[in-house]
Design an enzyme around this catalytic site. Structure first.
Site, PDB file in Angstrom:
ATOM      1  N   HIS A  36       0.812  -1.215   0.000  1.00 25.08           N
ATOM      2  CA  HIS A  36       0.000   0.000   0.000  1.00 25.08           C
ATOM      3  C   HIS A  36       0.837   1.253   0.000  1.00 25.08           C
ATOM      4  O   HIS A  36       0.454   2.272  -0.552  1.00 25.08           O
ATOM      5  CB  HIS A  36      -0.934  -0.004   1.215  1.00 25.08           C
ATOM      6  CG  HIS A  36      -2.181  -0.737   0.922  1.00 25.08           C
ATOM      7  ND1 HIS A  36      -2.609  -1.798   1.660  1.00 25.08           N
ATOM      8  CD2 HIS A  36      -3.075  -0.562  -0.063  1.00 25.08           C
ATOM      9  CE1 HIS A  36      -3.726  -2.248   1.134  1.00 25.08           C
ATOM     10  NE2 HIS A  36      -4.029  -1.516   0.100  1.00 25.08           N
ATOM     11  N   GLU A  38       6.817 -16.221 -22.031  1.00 24.18           N
ATOM     12  CA  GLU A  38       7.563 -15.946 -20.798  1.00 24.18           C
ATOM     13  C   GLU A  38       8.283 -17.181 -20.277  1.00 24.18           C
ATOM     14  O   GLU A  38       8.827 -17.185 -19.179  1.00 24.18           O
ATOM     15  CB  GLU A  38       6.619 -15.365 -19.731  1.00 24.18           C
ATOM     16  CG  GLU A  38       5.339 -16.141 -19.510  1.00 24.18           C
ATOM     17  CD  GLU A  38       4.364 -15.447 -18.547  1.00 24.18           C
ATOM     18  OE1 GLU A  38       4.759 -14.523 -17.839  1.00 24.18           O
ATOM     19  OE2 GLU A  38       3.194 -15.872 -18.510  1.00 24.18           O
ATOM     20  N   ARG A  95      12.402 -14.811  -9.022  1.00 23.56           N
ATOM     21  CA  ARG A  95      12.252 -13.352  -9.128  1.00 23.56           C
ATOM     22  C   ARG A  95      11.938 -12.663  -7.809  1.00 23.56           C
ATOM     23  O   ARG A  95      12.005 -11.448  -7.723  1.00 23.56           O
ATOM     24  CB  ARG A  95      11.203 -13.006 -10.192  1.00 23.56           C
ATOM     25  CG  ARG A  95       9.795 -13.420  -9.851  1.00 23.56           C
ATOM     26  CD  ARG A  95       8.873 -13.313 -11.062  1.00 23.56           C
ATOM     27  NE  ARG A  95       7.966 -12.179 -10.975  1.00 23.56           N
ATOM     28  CZ  ARG A  95       6.951 -11.981 -11.788  1.00 23.56           C
ATOM     29  NH1 ARG A  95       6.737 -12.815 -12.799  1.00 23.56           N
ATOM     30  NH2 ARG A  95       6.160 -10.953 -11.652  1.00 23.56           N
ATOM     31  N   CYS A 129       5.560  -6.766 -22.083  1.00 20.69           N
ATOM     32  CA  CYS A 129       4.780  -6.197 -20.981  1.00 20.69           C
ATOM     33  C   CYS A 129       5.435  -6.389 -19.623  1.00 20.69           C
ATOM     34  O   CYS A 129       4.906  -5.962 -18.608  1.00 20.69           O
ATOM     35  CB  CYS A 129       3.360  -6.769 -20.978  1.00 20.69           C
ATOM     36  SG  CYS A 129       3.322  -8.547 -20.736  1.00 20.69           S
ATOM     37  N   ASN A 175       9.504 -10.484 -16.907  1.00 18.53           N
ATOM     38  CA  ASN A 175       9.683 -10.789 -15.472  1.00 18.53           C
ATOM     39  C   ASN A 175       9.884 -12.288 -15.278  1.00 18.53           C
ATOM     40  O   ASN A 175      10.744 -12.730 -14.532  1.00 18.53           O
ATOM     41  CB  ASN A 175       8.466 -10.344 -14.651  1.00 18.53           C
ATOM     42  CG  ASN A 175       8.141  -8.883 -14.850  1.00 18.53           C
ATOM     43  OD1 ASN A 175       8.984  -8.122 -15.303  1.00 18.53           O
ATOM     44  ND2 ASN A 175       6.919  -8.475 -14.531  1.00 18.53           N
ATOM     45  N   ASP A 176       9.041 -13.071 -15.955  1.00 19.99           N
ATOM     46  CA  ASP A 176       9.178 -14.521 -15.848  1.00 19.99           C
ATOM     47  C   ASP A 176      10.220 -15.069 -16.804  1.00 19.99           C
ATOM     48  O   ASP A 176      10.935 -16.013 -16.466  1.00 19.99           O
ATOM     49  CB  ASP A 176       7.820 -15.192 -16.110  1.00 19.99           C
ATOM     50  CG  ASP A 176       6.959 -15.160 -14.867  1.00 19.99           C
ATOM     51  OD1 ASP A 176       7.485 -15.454 -13.779  1.00 19.99           O
ATOM     52  OD2 ASP A 176       5.780 -14.799 -14.969  1.00 19.99           O
ATOM     53  N   ARG A 231      -5.573 -10.274 -19.659  1.00 18.96           N
ATOM     54  CA  ARG A 231      -4.880 -11.550 -19.485  1.00 18.96           C
ATOM     55  C   ARG A 231      -5.725 -12.454 -18.607  1.00 18.96           C
ATOM     56  O   ARG A 231      -6.182 -12.027 -17.544  1.00 18.96           O
ATOM     57  CB  ARG A 231      -3.515 -11.309 -18.846  1.00 18.96           C
ATOM     58  CG  ARG A 231      -2.747 -12.593 -18.643  1.00 18.96           C
ATOM     59  CD  ARG A 231      -1.368 -12.344 -18.099  1.00 18.96           C
ATOM     60  NE  ARG A 231      -1.385 -12.009 -16.687  1.00 18.96           N
ATOM     61  CZ  ARG A 231      -0.281 -11.801 -15.962  1.00 18.96           C
ATOM     62  NH1 ARG A 231       0.895 -11.847 -16.550  1.00 18.96           N
ATOM     63  NH2 ARG A 231      -0.354 -11.523 -14.685  1.00 18.96           N
ATOM     64  N   ARG A 277      -3.759  -7.369 -15.461  1.00 21.72           N
ATOM     65  CA  ARG A 277      -3.535  -8.569 -14.642  1.00 21.72           C
ATOM     66  C   ARG A 277      -4.816  -8.826 -13.844  1.00 21.72           C
ATOM     67  O   ARG A 277      -5.037  -8.212 -12.809  1.00 21.72           O
ATOM     68  CB  ARG A 277      -2.384  -8.352 -13.664  1.00 21.72           C
ATOM     69  CG  ARG A 277      -1.007  -8.266 -14.292  1.00 21.72           C
ATOM     70  CD  ARG A 277       0.018  -8.034 -13.199  1.00 21.72           C
ATOM     71  NE  ARG A 277       1.376  -8.311 -13.610  1.00 21.72           N
ATOM     72  CZ  ARG A 277       2.253  -7.361 -13.958  1.00 21.72           C
ATOM     73  NH1 ARG A 277       1.899  -6.097 -13.961  1.00 21.72           N
ATOM     74  NH2 ARG A 277       3.487  -7.691 -14.294  1.00 21.72           N
TER      75      ARG A 277
HETATM   76  C1  PEP Z   1       5.919 -11.056 -16.780  1.00 18.88           C
HETATM   77  O1  PEP Z   1       6.127 -12.209 -16.396  1.00 18.88           O
HETATM   78  O2  PEP Z   1       6.796 -10.325 -17.282  1.00 18.88           O
HETATM   79  C2  PEP Z   1       4.579 -10.462 -16.653  1.00 18.88           C
HETATM   80  C3  PEP Z   1       4.286  -9.320 -17.219  1.00 18.88           C
HETATM   81  O3  PEP Z   1       3.662 -11.098 -15.919  1.00 18.88           O
HETATM   82  P1  PEP Z   1       3.699 -11.208 -14.320  1.00 18.88           P
HETATM   83  O4  PEP Z   1       4.703 -10.208 -13.808  1.00 18.88           O
HETATM   84  O5  PEP Z   1       2.318 -10.940 -13.881  1.00 18.88           O
HETATM   85  O6  PEP Z   1       4.140 -12.623 -14.099  1.00 18.88           O
HETATM   86 MG    MG Z   2       4.553 -13.587 -15.966  1.00 23.33          MG
END
Ligand code: PEP
Ligand code: MG
Length: 590
Positions: A201, A443, A477, A514, A466-467, A344, A308
């Site tokens: 928050h 990903e 991560r 993304c 990210n993944d 998504r 998301r």
């Molecule tokens: C990602 O994996 O880069 C992604 C955008 O999805 P999330 O961060 O929700 O896993």
């Molecule tokens: Mg992801």
């Protein structure tokens, strides 16, 4: 800036969650939920105690509503919405029933009964792996502190967290929303908290209030005391305690530069996103909560490139109904017109756990029952989500995207479910966009290696860096210990992204990014050089990325990414792309 302290300068690294630079005197907020005294009462006192609770609840409701009105008047709808959730928590029937039962059957004072019930809820929420649900503990704690304060004083007294007249930098273990808004914010220039994450928050509120913030400063409690001076560097996630005169001068200059940069970028809100040689890139925003929608539009986003859906889905069971999901998606579709939204489907699992869906704990959540695997194994719920997304597509430009694809069959099976949902709606004569585009998130390295096959099934790819980074390099991560190995510029990651974009283009579909790497200004030349068609970024970074792209030449970037093939380490690639980026838009590097 304030006068230099006699204490030595200390730099503490955390996570920057709200960009910007600020400085001032530190005030530490005591934030604990204090246990009231446990007092035994007589049966004849029970009615009086429950009346006291009712009065305290009424007072608390008034206080929360007042805060909410104040925030609405300040035009911060995002923050105001959080208090709707607080009002619901305040009146939670299960909690109140349990509290009254303790007073009636164990003959205990109502303050203690209330504390013990609420504390149990808070403690069990804190044990949940999912960071979003863990954050709900902060909401309950926030409401509980108010109720207990009102019980104690039996009056509409002030809440904890009153700031002294000089406060500039607020330091806390964590900050609850009402701690934040009940402060006199004209005195607050920055937030620093010991715990927290991008979804905390503190992060949400600080961003919406535009106050620089750094969280996850594990070493700050021992290092800092009230009255110290501090600089908050929200860009780099650093807090500098008792800065020496040179550091002060350095940051004063940086802050001035930042002011100039931010005001100059405002003119780009309505501009297209294109390179110096006229190549268009779609620049959209990521979205987690509906409250963020206004900010997304104000920043000049070309729609939402990643919605998301799991955050709202996990927050309350009743939101999962087809009716509520449709209304939610419709709101986003309408607000993002004419550009639209990529919705998504649920990506539950990994660090976004939903305990009631997992009868036994996952031995390795990031490699387990997550994303599309869960949806395909739970067809009834998948169907509801697909029907809802389709129905929203009648009210704006909606695209649908499947997460966590690792095999070709997963995308084929997902599309079969989508076709069944479409058939049902056709039979029921319910409108939806017959041309709705379907995308796959790329990903997982296995999806990259079969990208040509997947591309034949879909209209677009969106790369989840990210993944992709964690699965390519085997680096969790969310694990602090191996954070240095989590390398967006790892040559293997760049090679996989290059292959994904090429596969998309070979098959005449478009490809976006993304993940957070899309917002990384150092990497923008790589994305332009690879020919990425869309970048979906955090709204705070949006105008900076638009500006960066406008300074780059697509052919020059193409040559640059070819040259990067020569390097075998993340460090070399990072250095080269930072130098390249700084040559073209030095003003954005604060
Ligand atoms: C990602 O994996 O880069 C992604 C955008 O999805 P999330 O961060 O929700 O896993
Ligand atoms: Mg992801």
């Amino acid at each position: 800036m304030t006068a230099a302290s006699s204490k030595p300068e200390t730099r503490i690294q955390g996570i920057g969650v709200s960009p910007g630079i600020s400085w001032g005197l530190v005030e530490i907020l005591g934030n604990a939920l204090e246990e009231p005294e446990e007092i035994s009462i007589a049966m004849s006192e029970v009615a009086g105690e429950t009346n006291r609770l009712s009065t305290a609840l009424v007072a608390t409701r008034e206080q929360i509503t007042e805060l909410q009105q104040e925030i609405i008047a300040e035009d911060s709808e995002n923050s105001a919405a959080i208090f709707d959730a607080h009002l619901l928590l305040l009146e939670d029937a299960t909690v109140l029933k349990e509290v009254k039962k303790i007073t009636e059957t164990q003959l205990k004072n109502i303050d203690w009964a209330y504390y013990s019930v609420v504390k149990r809820y808070i403690d069990s929420l804190r044990k949940i792996a999912d960071p979003y649900l863990r954050e709900r503990a902060v909401d309950i704690e926030d409401v509980a502190k108010r109720v207990l304060s009102n019980l104690r004083w039996s009056t509409h007294g002030t809440v904890p967290g009153q700031l002294s007249s000089h406060t500039n930098i607020v330091l806390a273990h964590d900050l609850t929303p009402s701690d934040t808004v009940s402060m006199d914010r004209s005195k607050v220039r920055g937030f620093a908290t010991e715990v927290g994450s991008q979804t905390s928050h503190t992060a949400i509120m600080a961003r919406s209030l535009n106050i620089p913030a750094v969280v996850a400063l594990h070493k700050i409690p021992e290092a800092c005391s009230t009255g110290d001076t501090a600089i908050i560097d929200g860009h780099h996630g650093v807090v500098i305690l008792n800065p020496d005169p040179n550091t002060q001068l350095e940051y004063e200059a940086l802050a001035e530069k930042e002011r100039q940069v931010v005001s100059s970028l405002d003119t780009l809100k309505d501009s297209p996103t294109e390179t110096a040689d006229g190549v268009n890139v779609t620049l959209s925003a990521n979205l987690e909560f509906l409250e963020e929608l206004t900010g997304v539009a104000e920043k000049g986003a070309e729609g939402v490139g990643l919605y998301r859906t799991e955050f709202f889905y996990l927050s309350k069971e009743e939101l999962r109904s087809e009716e509520n999901q449709t209304a939610n998606y419709r709101e986003v579709a309408e607000a993002t017109a004419p550009h639209g939204v990529i919705i998504r489907t649920l990506d539950i699992g990994g660090d976004k756990m939903c305990p009631e869906l997992y009868s036994t704990p996952e031995p390795n959540p990031f490699l387990g029952w997550r994303g599309i695997r869960l949806s395909l194994d739970r067809p009834a719920d998948f169907r509801i989500q697909l029907r809802s997304i389709l129905q929203a597509s009648a009210f704006g430009k909606v695209r649908i995207m499947f997460p966590f694809i690792s095999t070709l069959e997963e995308i084929q099976r997902s599309k079969q479910h989508l076709e069944s949902a479409k058939n049902e709606l056709r039979d029921q004569k319910i409108a939806f966009d017959e041309e709705i585009e379907v995308g796959a998130m790329i990903e997982i390295p296995s999806a990259v290696m079969i990208a040509d096959h997947i591309a034949k099934e879909v209209d677009f790819f969106s790369i989840g860096t990210n993944d992709l980074i964690q699965y390519t390099t085997a680096v969790d991560r969310i694990n602090d210990r191996v954070a240095a190995l989590y390398q967006p510029t790892h040559p293997a990651v760049i090679a996989l992204i290059r292959e994904t974009v090429d596969a998309a283009h070979r098959n005449n579909i478009w490809c976006g990014i993304c993940g957070e790497a899309a917002s990384d200004l150092r990497m923008t030349p790589i994305w332009v050089g690879l020919g990425v068609d869309e970048l979906s970024v955090g709204s705070a970074q949006l105008l900076k990325i638009r500006h960066a792209i406008s300074k780059l030449d697509s052919k020059g970037c193409g040559t640059f990414v070819e040259q990067l093939r020569a390097y075998g380490t993340a460090g070399e690639i990072e250095r080269h792309c930072t130098t390249f980026a700084k040559d073209f838009y030095p003003d954005l590097f604060i």
